[in-house]
Write a protein that holds these residues in place. Structure first.
Motif, PDB file in Angstrom:
ATOM      1  N   ASN A   1       2.629  -5.543   7.599  1.00  0.00           N
ATOM      2  CA  ASN A   1       3.749  -4.601   7.620  1.00  0.00           C
ATOM      3  C   ASN A   1       3.464  -3.361   8.488  1.00  0.00           C
ATOM      4  O   ASN A   1       3.484  -2.227   7.984  1.00  0.00           O
ATOM      5  N   PRO A   2       3.218  -3.563   9.757  1.00  0.00           N
ATOM      6  CA  PRO A   2       2.833  -2.426  10.616  1.00  0.00           C
ATOM      7  C   PRO A   2       3.907  -1.334  10.688  1.00  0.00           C
ATOM      8  O   PRO A   2       3.573  -0.150  10.733  1.00  0.00           O
ATOM      9  N   LYS A   3       5.163  -1.764  10.640  1.00  0.00           N
ATOM     10  CA  LYS A   3       6.238  -0.779  10.750  1.00  0.00           C
ATOM     11  C   LYS A   3       6.214   0.212   9.587  1.00  0.00           C
ATOM     12  O   LYS A   3       6.321   1.432   9.769  1.00  0.00           O
ATOM     13  N   GLN A   4       6.033  -0.335   8.387  1.00  0.00           N
ATOM     14  CA  GLN A   4       5.994   0.523   7.197  1.00  0.00           C
ATOM     15  C   GLN A   4       4.763   1.429   7.209  1.00  0.00           C
ATOM     16  O   GLN A   4       4.811   2.554   6.724  1.00  0.00           O
ATOM     17  N   VAL A   5       3.667   0.883   7.762  1.00  0.00           N
ATOM     18  CA  VAL A   5       2.443   1.694   7.832  1.00  0.00           C
ATOM     19  C   VAL A   5       2.707   2.909   8.721  1.00  0.00           C
ATOM     20  O   VAL A   5       2.372   4.050   8.374  1.00  0.00           O
ATOM     21  N   GLU A   6       3.368   2.622   9.837  1.00  0.00           N
ATOM     22  CA  GLU A   6       3.681   3.695  10.790  1.00  0.00           C
ATOM     23  C   GLU A   6       4.540   4.773  10.119  1.00  0.00           C
ATOM     24  O   GLU A   6       4.252   5.972  10.209  1.00  0.00           O
ATOM     25  N   GLN A   7       5.579   4.309   9.420  1.00  0.00           N
ATOM     26  CA  GLN A   7       6.478   5.252   8.726  1.00  0.00           C
ATOM     27  C   GLN A   7       5.717   6.068   7.691  1.00  0.00           C
ATOM     28  O   GLN A   7       5.931   7.266   7.541  1.00  0.00           O
ATOM     29  N   TYR A   8       4.840   5.379   6.962  1.00  0.00           N
ATOM     30  CA  TYR A   8       4.062   6.074   5.931  1.00  0.00           C
ATOM     31  C   TYR A   8       3.232   7.179   6.573  1.00  0.00           C
ATOM     32  O   TYR A   8       3.229   8.315   6.110  1.00  0.00           O
ATOM     33  N   ARG A   9       2.591   6.821   7.654  1.00  0.00           N
ATOM     34  CA  ARG A   9       1.690   7.788   8.297  1.00  0.00           C
ATOM     35  C   ARG A   9       2.476   8.920   8.952  1.00  0.00           C
ATOM     36  O   ARG A   9       1.967  10.009   9.162  1.00  0.00           O
ATOM     37  N   ALA A  10       3.783   8.632   9.216  1.00  0.00           N
ATOM     38  CA  ALA A  10       4.625   9.686   9.787  1.00  0.00           C
ATOM     39  C   ALA A  10       5.164  10.603   8.685  1.00  0.00           C
ATOM     40  O   ALA A  10       5.948  11.507   8.950  1.00  0.00           O
ATOM     41  N   GLY A  11       4.760  10.318   7.461  1.00  0.00           N
ATOM     42  CA  GLY A  11       5.137  11.248   6.387  1.00  0.00           C
ATOM     43  C   GLY A  11       5.979  10.659   5.260  1.00  0.00           C
ATOM     44  O   GLY A  11       6.231  11.310   4.253  1.00  0.00           O
ATOM     45  N   LYS A  12       6.423   9.397   5.417  1.00  0.00           N
ATOM     46  CA  LYS A  12       7.260   8.822   4.372  1.00  0.00           C
ATOM     47  C   LYS A  12       6.354   8.220   3.277  1.00  0.00           C
ATOM     48  O   LYS A  12       6.223   7.004   3.138  1.00  0.00           O
ATOM     49  N   THR A  13       5.750   9.129   2.490  1.00  0.00           N
ATOM     50  CA  THR A  13       4.714   8.685   1.550  1.00  0.00           C
ATOM     51  C   THR A  13       5.266   7.885   0.365  1.00  0.00           C
ATOM     52  O   THR A  13       4.502   7.222  -0.329  1.00  0.00           O
ATOM     53  N   THR A  14       6.569   7.982   0.173  1.00  0.00           N
ATOM     54  CA  THR A  14       7.138   7.206  -0.938  1.00  0.00           C
ATOM     55  C   THR A  14       6.951   5.710  -0.701  1.00  0.00           C
ATOM     56  O   THR A  14       7.074   4.914  -1.628  1.00  0.00           O
ATOM     57  N   LEU A  15       6.648   5.336   0.532  1.00  0.00           N
ATOM     58  CA  LEU A  15       6.447   3.916   0.851  1.00  0.00           C
ATOM     59  C   LEU A  15       5.214   3.339   0.164  1.00  0.00           C
ATOM     60  O   LEU A  15       5.038   2.121   0.143  1.00  0.00           O
ATOM     61  N   ALA A  16       4.373   4.184  -0.397  1.00  0.00           N
ATOM     62  CA  ALA A  16       3.200   3.692  -1.130  1.00  0.00           C
ATOM     63  C   ALA A  16       3.631   2.683  -2.190  1.00  0.00           C
ATOM     64  O   ALA A  16       2.984   1.655  -2.392  1.00  0.00           O
ATOM     65  N   GLY A  17       4.743   2.983  -2.822  1.00  0.00           N
ATOM     66  CA  GLY A  17       5.270   2.095  -3.862  1.00  0.00           C
ATOM     67  C   GLY A  17       5.568   0.711  -3.332  1.00  0.00           C
ATOM     68  O   GLY A  17       5.344  -0.293  -4.008  1.00  0.00           O
ATOM     69  N   PHE A  18       6.056   0.655  -2.093  1.00  0.00           N
ATOM     70  CA  PHE A  18       6.353  -0.631  -1.458  1.00  0.00           C
ATOM     71  C   PHE A  18       5.074  -1.457  -1.330  1.00  0.00           C
ATOM     72  O   PHE A  18       5.040  -2.639  -1.679  1.00  0.00           O
ATOM     73  N   PHE A  19       4.008  -0.812  -0.875  1.00  0.00           N
ATOM     74  CA  PHE A  19       2.742  -1.538  -0.679  1.00  0.00           C
ATOM     75  C   PHE A  19       2.154  -1.989  -2.013  1.00  0.00           C
ATOM     76  O   PHE A  19       1.688  -3.113  -2.158  1.00  0.00           O
ATOM     77  N   VAL A  20       2.228  -1.085  -3.000  1.00  0.00           N
ATOM     78  CA  VAL A  20       1.731  -1.441  -4.331  1.00  0.00           C
ATOM     79  C   VAL A  20       2.490  -2.667  -4.856  1.00  0.00           C
ATOM     80  O   VAL A  20       1.887  -3.638  -5.333  1.00  0.00           O
ATOM     81  N   GLY A  21       3.785  -2.621  -4.675  1.00  0.00           N
ATOM     82  CA  GLY A  21       4.626  -3.733  -5.142  1.00  0.00           C
ATOM     83  C   GLY A  21       4.262  -5.044  -4.462  1.00  0.00           C
ATOM     84  O   GLY A  21       4.160  -6.083  -5.112  1.00  0.00           O
ATOM     85  N   GLN A  22       4.074  -4.973  -3.127  1.00  0.00           N
ATOM     86  CA  GLN A  22       3.746  -6.188  -2.374  1.00  0.00           C
ATOM     87  C   GLN A  22       2.423  -6.789  -2.829  1.00  0.00           C
ATOM     88  O   GLN A  22       2.309  -8.000  -3.003  1.00  0.00           O
ATOM     89  N   VAL A  23       1.437  -5.916  -3.022  1.00  0.00           N
ATOM     90  CA  VAL A  23       0.127  -6.426  -3.435  1.00  0.00           C
ATOM     91  C   VAL A  23       0.210  -6.988  -4.852  1.00  0.00           C
ATOM     92  O   VAL A  23      -0.341  -8.049  -5.152  1.00  0.00           O
ATOM     93  N   MET A  24       0.945  -6.271  -5.704  1.00  0.00           N
ATOM     94  CA  MET A  24       1.100  -6.727  -7.090  1.00  0.00           C
ATOM     95  C   MET A  24       1.715  -8.120  -7.104  1.00  0.00           C
ATOM     96  O   MET A  24       1.294  -9.000  -7.849  1.00  0.00           O
ATOM     97  N   LYS A  25       2.680  -8.309  -6.218  1.00  0.00           N
ATOM     98  CA  LYS A  25       3.357  -9.596  -6.118  1.00  0.00           C
ATOM     99  C   LYS A  25       2.350 -10.669  -5.678  1.00  0.00           C
ATOM    100  O   LYS A  25       2.272 -11.740  -6.260  1.00  0.00           O
ATOM    101  N   ALA A  26       1.566 -10.301  -4.637  1.00  0.00           N
ATOM    102  CA  ALA A  26       0.596 -11.247  -4.107  1.00  0.00           C
ATOM    103  C   ALA A  26      -0.435 -11.628  -5.181  1.00  0.00           C
ATOM    104  O   ALA A  26      -0.915 -12.756  -5.221  1.00  0.00           O
ATOM    105  N   SER A  27      -0.730 -10.659  -6.055  1.00  0.00           N
ATOM    106  CA  SER A  27      -1.727 -10.935  -7.092  1.00  0.00           C
ATOM    107  C   SER A  27      -1.070 -11.555  -8.326  1.00  0.00           C
ATOM    108  O   SER A  27      -1.696 -11.697  -9.360  1.00  0.00           O
ATOM    109  N   ARG A  28       0.176 -11.886  -8.214  1.00  0.00           N
ATOM    110  CA  ARG A  28       0.982 -12.409  -9.315  1.00  0.00           C
ATOM    111  C   ARG A  28       0.904 -11.481 -10.535  1.00  0.00           C
ATOM    112  O   ARG A  28       0.699 -11.902 -11.665  1.00  0.00           O
ATOM    113  N   GLY A  29       0.949 -10.194 -10.208  1.00  0.00           N
ATOM    114  CA  GLY A  29       0.999  -9.199 -11.282  1.00  0.00           C
ATOM    115  C   GLY A  29      -0.348  -8.926 -11.920  1.00  0.00           C
ATOM    116  O   GLY A  29      -0.420  -8.224 -12.923  1.00  0.00           O
TER     117      GLY A  29
END
Ligand code: ADP
Ligand code: MG
Ligand code: ZN
Length: 495
Positions: free
Chosen positions: A450-478
């Motif tokens: 997800n390079p685009k989201q990483v870029e946005q996060y680093r540009a200051g949109k820190t709320t995107l952390a939740g998106f990454f947490v969610g994706q990893v949680m999904k990958a780990s099947r919770g």
């Protein structure tokens, strides 16, 4: 049908939930052996005198307030004279021209847009709603019961059970404001709900603690005067009331269309045949010769007693639903489901209050629990998952300790094994991944994808952390440990 308009008014009798009868100390109890709860007062032996039960008055006042009636400070008991084998006194103590309460109303939803509106802002002035007037609520005593036994022509016997004599009743008479069988059904449903919330009656129709007589007439559309009415008695469920009214409307229209006249009479509903039968016509109708009851003084209800009783009323169903819609951000229909009984709504709200997110409890209850109950045709009380169990699940979900998919699986197990959520969760608890290198690997993968989201996060949109947490949680099947996961995501995203 299209050329006629039905007019309906309902008379509802409810037994009040007092411990003792209205004018004596006998137990007010359904189901005792016949003629065991009787005394000289309630079977009307000469010289016995009635003493009014204060609790019955309190319940009648409560019932009156629950249906928006004005309580009269001074009401009068009256004798209603008639002969019936199960009425040994030869009269019923009732109220006549000065009942304890008058001028009430209930708002009901209606398919027909016509409204008799209340004040602006009232529910009744919104489209699809209508205000049904309540003429009066009066107190009276119930009669006994005749039981007819044997259907062969030779051996028919009738028995008398006088246990019910003197059971306190509130009779609630509606204005002739109802215009369809459906409106009558809605009115009854809401009336019953309000009385149940007020706690004045169990409203159990099978046991006869709520009984309804329907007055039905039809008139050509546009005609001002009401037509002649028939009164249908003996209807013991709301569905049958609706069916009986529908039948009666059709019958009366047919009578008029074929050139006849509807006669004022009492008719009996026969549920097996789905029709009404004439019981007695007006010629045979009673003249009750009401007169003030000489053995009882006027009933005085002080304004202070009325306001104290009002204080004791719980939040009523309509108000509660309105608040629930706002508080839990749910639809009206869902609020209806949650507030269907006071007891259920109380349990739900007490539990929801203890949760991290009460709205989530409402949603789980409505969707996950409600759906499963419906599929299995179970009542809410039959759910294996307690309110505490739902709160526990909601909190786990709220803290990302389980995924919603895991929650569904756990709920499935609860319903399969008829076990509460607590023990099922303890046993089946999804394994947690606490190995940080394993989680790190998953975080790296998600970041790379997800390079685009990483870029946005680093540009200051820190709320995107939740998106990454969610994706990893999904990958780990919770299964990823949430604390560790959060920490790693923040660290990795920082670069
Ligand atoms: P009663 O005590 O003889 O039964 P009421 O005047 O108390 O008579 O009316 C009883 C019920 O009948 C009330 O609910 C009232 O709204 C209803 N009612 C009165 N007239 C009509 C009518 N023409 N059509 C339908 N219902 C009616
Ligand atoms: Mg009547
Ligand atoms: Zn008695």
């Amino acid at each position: 049908m299209a050329r006629y308009e039905p007019v309906i008014g309902l008379e509802v009798h409810v037994q009040l939930l007092t411990a003792t009868k209205i004018f004596c100390g006998c137990a007010n109890h359904f189901g005792s052996d016949p003629n065991t709860n009787i005394c000289p007062v309630c079977i009307g032996l000469p010289g016995a005198l009635p003493v009014l039960n204060a609790k019955a008055v309190e319940f009648a006042v409560k019932a009156s307030l629950a249906i928006n009636c004005q309580v009269r400070e001074r009401s009068i008991f009256a004798r209603k004279n008639y002969f019936y084998p199960d009425l040994p006194k030869g009269y019923q103590i009732s109220q006549f021209d000065r009942p304890i309460a008058e001028h009430g109303w209930l708002d009901v939803p209606t398919a027909d847009g016509s409204t008799k509106t209340g004040a602006p802002g009232d529910r009744s002035s919104s489209p699809g709603w209508k205000r049904i007037g309540i003429t009066r609520l009066h107190m009276e005593e119930d009669a006994g019961k005749s039981i007819h036994d044997g259907f062969s022509d030779s051996a028919t016997r009738s028995y008398l059970d006088l246990n019910r004599c003197g059971t306190p009743l509130a009779e609630i008479v509606s204005e002739p404001d109802l215009r369809s069988a459906d409106e009558a059904f809605e009115y009854l449903t809401r009336l019953r709900e309000n009385l149940l919330y007020a706690g004045v009656s169990d409203c159990n129709m099978e046991e006869g603690s709520l009984r309804c007589d329907a007055n039905v007439s039809v008139r050509p559309k546009g005609q001002k005067e009401f037509g002649t009415r028939a009164e249908v008695k003996n209807v013991n469920s709301f569905k049958f009331v609706r069916a009986a009214i529908e039948y009666e409307i059709e019958r009366q229209i047919e009578v008029i269309e074929s050139g006849g006249k509807v006669i004022q009479e009492t008719r009996l509903w026969n549920a097996n045949e789905g029709r009404t039968y004439s019981m007695r016509s007006k010629e045979q109708a009673h003249d009750y010769r009401y007169f003030p009851e000489p053995d009882l003084p006027p009933l005085i209800v002080s304004p202070q007693f009325i306001s104290e009783t009002r204080e004791k009323l719980p939040e009523m169903p309509e108000a509660r639903r309105k608040r629930m819609v706002a508080e839990y951000e749910i639809g009206e229909k869902d609020a209806h489901t949650l507030a269907v009984s006071r007891e259920f709504a109380d349990r739900f709200e007490a539990a929801a209050k203890t949760a991290r997110n009460p709205r989530r409890v409402a949603n789980l209850l409505l969707s996950e629990i409600g759906g499963r109950l419906k599929a299995l045709d179970l009542e809410p009380e039959e759910s294996p998952i307690s309110m505490a169990g739902i709160v526990e699940a909601a909190d786990l979900l709220d803290q990302d300790k389980i995924s919603s998919k895991q929650l569904k699986q756990l709920f499935d197990i609860c319903f399969e094994k008829r076990e509460d959520f607590g023990p099922v969760y303890e046993r089946e608890k999804p394994e947690q991944i606490t190995d940080s290198s394993a989680i790190e690997m998953m975080v790296d993968e998600v970041i790379a994808a997800n390079p685009k989201q990483v870029e946005q996060y680093r540009a200051g949109k820190t709320t995107l952390a939740g998106f990454f947490v969610g994706q990893v949680m999904k990958a780990s099947r919770g299964q990823a440990n949430p604390a560790l996961l959060n920490e790693l995501v923040t660290k990795k995203l920082a670069g």
